[in-house]
Design a protein around this motif. Structure first.
Motif: not given
Length: 309
Positions: A70-71, A108-111, A225-226
């Motif tokens: 992703w990065i 994205r990881l938290r999601a 991002a949240p």
């Protein structure tokens, strides 16, 4: 896993290997390594990403690999802007932009943890990255990341620990003065404000579409991002930009190598002796050095070293 390449004045050697503990338990390597070049010729930008999944967490090796990818997608989508900011020593834009890209990857990881019903602290990883411009006149090297690991420089046979403390960001090491010749970049005519780095689609490294209503302040994010707080799991965002000298060796590594390098003088001396050379070792020799055993240290090891010609 082995990687090796030469661009301009730098030669890259990288290795990622499973530690003794993982081999004993029959577990996969939790460390991930990704090295990729964006662009061509002197305008190319090389990214090296190293990530380590959480111990005993389900799918830790996949989490580490996804975070690197992703990065890399975000860096690839912003390659032209990043390269320009590195060449012009725009440290403020680099720090804020890379911080934003990293936060989005952790978002994205938290999601993903929420979708899988996992605790966010288990579905995460440490990540550390190097950005290396291929232009032979540009000696600026940019580090950023979150979590455990190490950033070292071997200069004149002595290891220097360049790990930036979270609150300090970039207070140690040589200042960035453009092309590393000790002079500031030439005066440029005023440029119109540019939007912050865009978020890239992780399925592609192509540049993302421009924001139809760009924010004129590069330090702000129009679509944050949240809950962008990877520090809760791994510590603060870390950033450093420094100028390399001919003869330097810059080492980025996971905690599995950083800990014995800091804690065992004999091991550090051995690597200094082996790697304080004008020419980078071959891949087999680099792998042999990286997997040198140290009693009491059995974690996965990932090392990416850059030799400066």
């Amino acid at each position: 896993m082995l990687e090796g390449a030469r661009y301009g004045t730098l030669t890259l050697r990288a290795a990622s290997l499973r530690g003794g503990s993982a081999r004993y338990r029959g577990e996969p390597r939790r460390d991930a390594l990704l090295a990729v070049r964006f662009g061509f010729g002197d305008s190319a930008l090389v990214l090296v990403a190293v990530a380590s999944g959480q111990p005993a967490a389900p799918g830790a090796h996949r989490v580490a690999r996804e975070l690197c990818e992703w990065i890399a997608a975000a860096v690839g989508g912003n390659q032209a802007r990043l390269t320009e900011d590195i060449h012009t020593a725009n440290r403020g834009a680099l720090s804020s932009g890379l911080h934003r890209l990293t936060d989005r990857a952790y978002g994205r990881l938290r999601a993903g943890a929420t979708v899988r019903g996992l605790a966010p602290a288990d579905h995460t990883a440490s990540v550390r990255c190097l950005l290396l411009p291929a232009h032979p006149a540009c000696r600026t090297r940019v580090f950023f990341g979150v979590g455990d690991g190490g950033l070292f420089r071997l200069r004149d046979g002595v290891w220097q620990d360049l790990e930036p403390a979270g609150g300090e960001r970039d207070t140690a090491g040589g200042p960035v003065l453009g092309y590393g010749g000790g002079r500031p970049p030439a005066q440029q005519p005023p440029q119109p404000p540019q939007p912050p780095y865009e978020q890239a689609d992780p399925a592609s490294a192509a540049p993302s579409a421009p924001d139809p209503d760009p924010d004129p302040d590069p330090g702000s994010d129009p679509t944050p991002a949240p809950d962008p707080d990877p520090a809760r799991a791994h510590g603060p965002f870390r950033f450093r930009a420094s100028v390399a000298r001919p003869g330097d060796t810059l080492l980025l590594c996971s905690a599995g190598l950083a800990e014995p390098l800091r804690g065992e003088a004999a091991f550090a001396d051995r690597l200094a002796e082996r790697w304080d050379t004008a020419e980078a070792p071959g891949l087999a020799a680099f792998l042999a050095d990286a997997q040198t055993g140290v009693k009491g240290y059995a974690d996965d090891r990932t090392a990416a070293a850059v030799w400066e010609a």
